[in-house]
Design a protein around this motif. Sequence first.
Motif: not given
Length: 368
Positions: A158-164, A166-173
């Motif tokens: 959760d820490f790794v993906y949250g820092a990136g 990646l839990d956001d539906p539009e991570p690139v935006e």
Amino acid sequence: MSDSRLARLADVLVGYSAGVRPGELVLLEAPGTVSPLVEELYRAVVKAGAHPTTRVSLGLSEMLLAEGSDAQVEWVNPARREDIERADVRIVVEGPTNTKSLTAIDPARQALVERSRSGLRDRYLARALSGELRWVLSAYPTNALAQDAEMSLAEYEDFVYGAGFLDDPEPVERWREFAARLGEVASFLGGKHRLRVVAEGTDLTLEVGGRTWLPADGHENFPDGEVFTAPHETSAEGEVHFTYPAVFRGRQVDDVRLRFHAGEVVEATASRGQDFLEQMIAVDDGARRLGEFAFGLNDAVTAFSRNILFDEKIGGTVHLALGSAYPESGGENRSALHWDMICDLRSSSEVYADDELVYKDGRFVEGI
């Protein structure tokens, strides 16, 4: 581990971070533990119309350092040189099973490795600076990394993906929005000439006039979130106390305190790891000078994890790197070493730019 988040990470690394284009040669480097992510990266590269090639390691460097001769330790595989010369894109993923595997190795042997690889590092940086080679470094959650961070594997994922994001539906935006903010900070700092950092155990002055401040927005490190430059090589004056342990090549050095004069470390102490600290800053002449100064600005990196990929991005911190500067920042210091060390400035701290208070207790002042 969430398959959807893993696939999303691969898509962001290939599409946003590395910007892979059709026909490019893409080098994928990772240990064998990272095979689930390598598969997703391979698939994403194929979808992008590029040519993936893999370099999967088995983690045998401890054997070489412990049992090999100096000549064997110094030897640089010609295939590594070929990879650096030919690749258009290099995507590296870290995922160790044991982050302490080199702790029993003589620091002098590790210093020998750093010196022997300096030419390869310089060529790598030169190709990156010219735009011939794009690269990105990321991480894969393993039990070893989770243990270093004092988390369960599920918490660490959760820490790794949250820092990136990646839990956001539009991570690139989300990364594009964050990149805009980082660009604003870099633009502001680009007009400054002198910085002074004041905190408990720290009173350090640096000259940065004429140097380039670069926003690190997920294109070379992922996750990312810092703004950095290279101080003038003879400018550092004063002392600095690093809040967190300084971790390098699997070795931890605690309570590092450095004193600078005319840009050079003239005193270096640690409560643990003193011998390793001294060996590393003696690697070459450039190892005693600063190659980087940076503000960490990613508030989604919520904890110190003993992994510099994340720790140097912690919002409310600054970090300094002993050794080689990134050429694109205008820095001229060259060394086989590049060792980042972190100061937490979230309480009782101030940063002045040209004698004006611009940063206090981990935040830029209002209007910046």
